[in-house]
Enzyme design. Structure first.
Site, PDB file in Angstrom:
ATOM      1  CE  LYS A  54      -4.049  -1.985   2.315  1.00 48.20           C
ATOM      2  NZ  LYS A  54      -4.788  -2.138   3.576  1.00 48.20           N
ATOM      3  CD  GLN A  98      -3.965  -4.616   6.494  1.00 48.99           C
ATOM      4  OE1 GLN A  98      -3.969  -3.579   5.854  1.00 48.99           O
ATOM      5  NE2 GLN A  98      -4.436  -5.744   6.015  1.00 48.99           N
ATOM      6  CG  ASP A 121     -10.230  -1.127   4.350  1.00 47.93           C
ATOM      7  OD1 ASP A 121      -9.804  -1.336   3.198  1.00 47.93           O
ATOM      8  OD2 ASP A 121      -9.632  -1.510   5.368  1.00 47.93           O
TER       9      ASP A 121
END
Length: 284
Positions: A54, A98, A121
Site C-alpha cells: 500500500k 489493517q 476500506d
C-alpha cells in the site's frame, strides 16, 4: 472453449495511472495530496507485506502516506485515541486499520470509530448501509474492484444469474449488493448451502471468496460463465492458488481471473480510488 483472462495487474495499472493524473491535476490547482493513514497493530507477516505494498502504491500515485505501526500490546483505548486524532486531521482523507488486529481489540468498535467519510476500506456500517440502499459512497474495495474488472468484459450484468460463494462482510455480502445494484439476480452461498455444485452450475457469473484452495471444481462451471476468484491460498509446496480449480474452469468459462494477478491488484488500486474520492469528491 478457453477463457479470456481478466488481467488484474493491467486493469489496476490503468486505474492507478488515472488516479495519479487526477492527483497531479488537483495539486496543480493548489490542493493538498490525498492523505492515507494505514494503522498496523502488531507484526502479522501477511499484514506487513500488504501495508508495504500500500505504501509503494501511495508513493507512486502522489499520495501522502501517513501509515504507522503500533505495538501488539496497544490497548483498545489507545487505538481509539489514535483514530480520533486522524479523524481530526485535515490532511488525512482516508483511514484504515489493517485486519486482523490482536485478540484484545474489538475490530467492530474500531471500524465504527473511523469517520465514515474517511472509511476508505468501506467497512463502516454507514458505508455498507449506503451500498445496501443503492446510494453508495465509499464501497468495500475488493468487491468494487471486481465490478471494475467485470466492466472490462463488456458483458451487461443486468439479468445475469450470479452466484457468490462466501458470505463475509469484506467480500461476499458487499459483492452481492454490488451485483444487485446492477440488476443481476444474486444467490449467496455459504457453509450451510445445500447442493453447492448445482447452484454454481446454474450461474452465468460466479464470484468465489472463501479461502479454501480449489474448493469450487472446474466441472461445476457452466459453459460460457464468467468466473471471478477472490481467494489466494499458499499450498504446502509454496505455490499459490485460488478458491477455484483454475485449469479446468478456464476450459469452460468465457472469462476468468488468474491467481495471482487477478483480483488482488484491484483491491489496492480501488483503495487509492476511494481515497481520491474522499479527498476531492471525484473518482478516477
Amino acid at each position: 472453449m478457453s477463457a479470456q483472462i481478466l488481467d488484474g495487474k493491467a486493469i489496476a495499472l490503468e486505474l492507478r495511472e488515472s488516479i495519479q493524473q487526477e492527483v497531479e491535476a488537483q495539486v496543480a490547482k493548489g490542493k493538498v495530496p490525498p492523505g492515507l493513514a494505514v494503522i498496523l497493530v502488531g507484526e502479522d507477516p501477511a499484514s506487513q507485506v500488504y501495508v508495504k505494498n500500500k505504501k509503494i502504491a501511495c508513493d507512486k500515485a502522489g499520495f501522502n502516506d501517513v501509515s504507522m505501526v503500533l505495538p501488539a500490546e496497544t490497548s483498545q483505548a489507545e487505538l481509539l485515541a489514535k483514530i480520533d486524532e486522524l479523524n481530526a486531521r485535515e490532511d488525512v482523507h482516508g483511514i484504515i486499520v489493517q485486519l486482523p488486529v490482536p485478540d484484545h481489540i474489538d475490530p467492530e468498535e474500531i471500524i465504527e470509530r473511523i469517520d465514515p467519510k474517511k472509511d476508505v476500506d468501506g467497512f463502516h456500517p454507514y458505508n455498507m448501509g449506503r451500498l445496501a440502499t443503492r446510494l453508495p459512497e465509499l464501497a468495500p474495495c475488493t468487491p468494487h474492484g471486481v465490478m471494475t474488472m467485470l466492466a472490462k468484459t463488456g458483458i451487461p450484468l443486468r439479468g445475469l444469474n450470479a452466484v457468490v460463494v462466501g458470505a463475509s462482510n469484506i467480500v461476499g455480502v458487499p459483492m452481492a449488493l454490488e451485483l444487485l445494484n446492477e440488476r443481476a439476480t444474486v444467490t449467496v452461498c455459504h457453509s450451510a448451502t445445500k447442493d453447492l455444485p448445482q447452484k454454481v452450475a446454474e450461474a452465468d457469473l460466479v464470484v468465489v471468496g472463501v479461502g479454501i484452495p480449489n474448493m469450487v471444481k472446474g466441472d461445476w462451471i457452466k459453459d460460457g460463465a464468467i468466473v471471478i476468484d477472490v481467494g489466494i491460498n499458499r499450498l504446502d509446496d509454496g505455490s499459490l492458488c485460488g478458491d477455484v480449480e483454475y485449469d479446468k474452469a478456464k476450459e469452460k468459462a468465457s472469462w476468468i481471473t488468474p491467481v495471482p494477478g487477478g483480483v488482488g491488484p484491484m483491491t489496492i488500486a480501488t483503495l487509492l480510488q476511494n481515497t481520491l474520492q474522499a479527498a476531492y469528491g471525484v473518482k478516477a
